[in-house]
Design an enzyme around this catalytic site. Structure first.
Site, PDB file in Angstrom:
ATOM      1  N   GLU A 307       1.046  -1.576  -0.061  1.00 54.15           N
ATOM      2  CA  GLU A 307       0.166   0.093   0.110  1.00 54.15           C
ATOM      3  C   GLU A 307       0.618   1.260   0.227  1.00 54.15           C
ATOM      4  OE1 GLU A 307      -2.883   0.288   3.016  1.00 54.15           O
ATOM      5  OE2 GLU A 307      -4.175  -1.526   1.839  1.00 54.15           O
ATOM      6  N   GLU A 399      -6.500  -7.158  -1.193  1.00 48.76           N
ATOM      7  CA  GLU A 399      -6.374  -6.815  -0.105  1.00 48.76           C
ATOM      8  C   GLU A 399      -8.258  -5.877  -0.107  1.00 48.76           C
ATOM      9  OE1 GLU A 399      -3.434  -5.591   2.990  1.00 48.76           O
ATOM     10  OE2 GLU A 399      -4.987  -4.483   3.775  1.00 48.76           O
TER      11      GLU A 399
HETATM   12  C1  IDC Z   1      -2.921  -3.892  10.294  1.00 45.33           C
HETATM   13  C2  IDC Z   1      -3.573  -5.270  11.211  1.00 45.33           C
HETATM   14  C3  IDC Z   1      -3.354  -4.577  12.758  1.00 45.33           C
HETATM   15  C4  IDC Z   1      -1.474  -4.356  12.596  1.00 45.33           C
HETATM   16  C5  IDC Z   1      -1.171  -3.159  11.689  1.00 45.33           C
HETATM   17  C6  IDC Z   1      -0.081  -2.700  11.303  1.00 45.33           C
HETATM   18  O1  IDC Z   1      -4.777  -5.362  10.711  1.00 45.33           O
HETATM   19  O2  IDC Z   1      -3.523  -5.922  13.439  1.00 45.33           O
HETATM   20  O3  IDC Z   1      -1.402  -4.172  14.183  1.00 45.33           O
HETATM   21  O4  IDC Z   1      -1.984  -3.636  10.463  1.00 45.33           O
HETATM   22  O5  IDC Z   1       0.038  -1.690  10.770  1.00 45.33           O
HETATM   23  C7  IDC Z   1      -3.847  -2.248   5.451  1.00 45.33           C
HETATM   24  C8  IDC Z   1      -2.654  -2.946   5.407  1.00 45.33           C
HETATM   25  C9  IDC Z   1      -2.726  -3.743   6.792  1.00 45.33           C
HETATM   26  C10 IDC Z   1      -4.114  -3.546   8.201  1.00 45.33           C
HETATM   27  C11 IDC Z   1      -5.033  -3.725   7.409  1.00 45.33           C
HETATM   28  C12 IDC Z   1      -6.223  -3.413   8.337  1.00 45.33           C
HETATM   29  O6  IDC Z   1      -2.620  -3.260   4.424  1.00 45.33           O
HETATM   30  O7  IDC Z   1      -1.409  -4.039   6.811  1.00 45.33           O
HETATM   31  O8  IDC Z   1      -3.705  -4.674   8.953  1.00 45.33           O
HETATM   32  N1  IDC Z   1      -5.463  -2.865   6.602  1.00 45.33           N
HETATM   33  O9  IDC Z   1      -6.058  -2.146   8.959  1.00 45.33           O
HETATM   34  N2  IDC Z   1      -4.585  -1.542   4.906  1.00 45.33           N
HETATM   35  C13 IDC Z   1      -6.285  -0.798   4.868  1.00 45.33           C
HETATM   36  C14 IDC Z   1      -6.402  -1.633   6.111  1.00 45.33           C
END
Ligand code: IDC
Length: 475
Positions: A307, A399
Site C-alpha cells: 500500500e 486486500e
Molecule cells: C493492520 C492489522 C493490525 C496491525 C496493523 C499494523 O490489522 O493488526 O496492527 O496492520 O500495521 C491495511 C494494511 C494492513 C492493515 C489493514 C487493517 O495493508 O497492514 O493491517 N489495512 O488496518 N490497509 C488498510 C487496512
C-alpha cells in the site's frame, strides 16, 4: 407453517422454496416446503427464498421469483417471524411495518420472462431466519399453508450440509495452470477468465503460527480457497529485521500453499513508510531470491508493494518498473500485482482515481493493479469508481475487509456483498484480510485458535470468518 433451519454450523446454502403449484426440483441441501395443492391458478406463484448466510443474530438472504408467464412488475409481501427486521436491502423498493415486509421492483428488474427464474433482490436482516409466513407475489398467496385447505399436509425435508453444486474437479492450479492477464481479466492456461478467491495471512512476523499444515489443509479443502496471500511486512519487525529468515519463511510457505493446489500471492507488505522506493534495494534482493527459487512453479503471483501512500503515482510507477524486470528475468511468465496510490485505492483515497493509471500505465505486460478496500469505510463512490474502471484496467483486490479500514469494528455484510457481487460480475480476483487469530473483527479466527485449531468448520470463526468462508466456498 414454520420451518427452522439449523443454525450451527452454518449450512452451505439453504434454499427455502415456497410454491403453490408443483414443487420445483431443487438441488440437494434444499429445504423444500411443499404443498400438494393444485387449486392455485396455473402460472406463476413460486418464490425462492435463499438464506445465504446465517450468523446467529442475523442472516442474509436472496429472493428469486419463478414464473410460467412473463410478468412486468412485481411486489412481494410476507410476514417475518416476530422480532426479525430488515437492516438493509438492495435492488428492491422496500418497507417493513411490524412483521410485514413489502418489496417491489426498482424498474430495471421488473420483468421476468416466461419460464424464467430470476434472482430479484437481496437483504440482510437481524433476527431469526425462519421461513416467513403469508408469502405473496403480486397478491397471489404462495404459501401453501394458507391456500391449502384441501391439499393435504405440507411436507418438509430437512436441510443437509451437502453442496448444491458438484465440486469442481482438481485443485485450482490443476484447473487453471499458469495464469496470465488477458485484457482486463486474469485467465487460466486455456484462455478462459478466472476469478480466484481466498485469504490473506496477517503479518507473518506476528501470525506465522496461523499458517501451518492443518490450517493450509483447511484453507484448501474446507474453505475451498483458490489462493493464499502471504503477507510479509517489511517494517514493523518484519523483513528488515531478518531478511534471510523471512525469505526462507516465505519460500517455504509458497511450497506449502502451492503443493496443496492453491495459488500463492507473495506480498511485499510496505505500509510505513508509504513510499516503496525507500525499500527498493531490499525489494530487489527479496524478489530476486523468490523468483529465482520458484521460477518453475506456475502457482506463484507477486505483489510488489502492498500500500503505497503519500506518494505520487509517477513515483510508484517508477518503483514497479524497476522491480518487474527483477522478477521477469528469472520468472518470465508470472502475473505481477502492482500497488496503487493511496493505500492501493487506485488513487481514490487521496482525491485522485483510476484514470491516473489508465492514462499512465506501467510499461509491462502481464500485470494487474491492486485495489484494496474495507466495506464499512469504502462505499458507494468507491464501488462505482472501481466498477467503472473494471473494463479499463486489470484489477486484483488483494486486500479487503468486511469492516472499517482499521481491520476492526462492526462488519457491514450488506456492503461487503455489494462488493463481492460486483467482483464476481467482473471476475475480479480477491484475497480477504485476514486469516489469523488477532483480536480485531477482521481476523477470521477466534483468539487462541492458532496454532492448534481446529481450522475446519466454523467453530473457531468470528462472524467475518464465517461470512467470508461462505463467500470463498461459493455457498
Ligand atoms: C493492520 C492489522 C493490525 C496491525 C496493523 C499494523 O490489522 O493488526 O496492527 O496492520 O500495521 C491495511 C494494511 C494492513 C492493515 C489493514 C487493517 O495493508 O497492514 O493491517 N489495512 O488496518 N490497509 C488498510 C487496512
Amino acid at each position: 407453517m414454520q420451518a427452522h433451519p439449523s443454525k450451527s454450523p452454518v449450512p452451505r446454502r439453504r434454499r427455502l422454496a415456497v410454491t403453490g403449484i408443483a414443487v420445483a426440483a431443487l438441488g440437494a441441501g434444499a429445504l423444500t416446503i411443499t404443498s400438494a395443492n393444485s387449486a392455485l391458478a396455473e402460472g406463476f406463484c413460486e418464490v425462492e427464498y435463499d438464506v445465504l448466510n446465517d450468523w446467529g443474530s442475523g442472516y442474509q438472504a436472496s429472493v428469486s421469483i419463478a414464473t410460467e408467464d412473463a410478468i412486468d412488475g412485481w411486489q412481494v409481501e410476507w410476514d417475518f417471524p416476530a422480532g426479525t427486521t430488515v437492516a438493509s436491502a438492495w435492488n428492491v423498493d422496500w418497507s417493513q411495518s411490524g412483521t410485514t415486509f413489502t418489496g417491489s421492483d426498482v424498474g430495471w428488474n421488473a420483468q421476468i420472462g416466461a419460464g424464467e427464474t430470476r434472482e430479484v433482490f437481496g437483504f440482510v436482516a437481524n433476527g431469526s431466519s425462519a421461513l416467513p409466513d403469508r408469502l405473496t407475489v403480486n397478491g397471489e398467496i404462495c404459501d401453501g399453508s394458507v391456500e391449502n385447505p384441501t391439499g393435504g399436509e405440507p411436507t418438509t425435508d430437512e436441510p443437509t450440509d451437502e453442496p448444491t453444486s458438484e465440486p469442481e474437479q482438481g485443485t485450482p492450479i490443476e484447473r487453471h495452470g499458469q495464469l496470465s492477464v488477458c485484457g482486463t481479466n486474469l485467465c487460466g492456461e486455456d484462455g478462459e477468465p478466472v476469478q480466484l478467491k481466498g485469504m490473506s495471512t496477517h503479518g507473518l512476523q506476528w501470525f506465522a503460527d496461523c499458517v501451518n499444515d492443518a490450517s493450509l489443509d483447511a484453507l484448501a479443502e474446507d474453505w475451498e480457497s483458490d489462493i493464499v496471500r502471504l503477507s510479509m511486512y517489511v517494517q514493523e519487525d518484519g523483513y528488515e529485521t531478518d531478511p534471510a529468515g523471512f525469505t526462507s519463511l516465505v519460500s517455504g510457505l509458497i511450497d506449502e500453499v502451492t503443493s496443496r493446489g492453491m495459488y500463492a500471492l507473495v506480498d511485499w507488505h510496505i505500509l510505513t513508510p508509504g513510499d516503496p522506493n525507500v525499500n527498493l534495494e531490499a525489494a530487489r534482493t527479496f524478489f530476486a531470491e523468490i523468483a529465482e527459487a520458484h521460477a518453475d512453479n506456475p502457482g506463484v503471483l507477486y505483489e510488489t508493494a502492498n500500500e503505497p501512500n503519500g506518494v505520487s503515482w509517477t513515483d510508484i510507477k517508477g518503483y514497479h518498473e524497476q522491480i518487474i524486470p527483477v522478477i521477469r528475468e528469472r520468472d518470465p511468465d508470472s502475473v505481477i500485482v502492482l500497488g496503487t496510490r493511496a493505500y492501493s485505492s487506485l488513487g481514490l483515497s487521496e482525491g485522485s482515481g483510476p484514470s491516473e493509471v489508465v492514462d499512465n500505465p506501467v510499461a509491462a505486460d502481464n500485470v494487474m493493479y491492486a485495489f484494496h478496500f474495507y466495506a464499512a469505510s469504502h462505499r458507494e463512490d468507491y464501488l462505482a469508481a472501481v466498477e467503472a474502471a473494471a473494463d479499463r484496467l486489470p484489477i486484483f483486490a488483494s486486500e479487503w475487509g468486511t469492516q472499517t479500514y482499521t481491520g476492526d469494528g462492526a462488519n457491514d455484510f450488506a456492503m461487503s456483498q455489494r462488493w463481492t457481487d460486483m467482483m464476481a460480475e467482473h471476475q475480479i480476483s480477491w484475497t480477504n484480510w485476514n486469516f489469523a487469530d488477532d483480536f480485531r473483527s477482521g481476523a477470521a479466527l477466534e483468539v487462541g485458535t492458532c496454532p492448534n485449531g481446529p481450522f475446519t468448520g466454523t467453530q473457531n470463526l468470528k462472524p467475518a470468518g464465517e461470512w467470508i468462508r461462505d463467500q470463498i466456498r461459493g455457498d
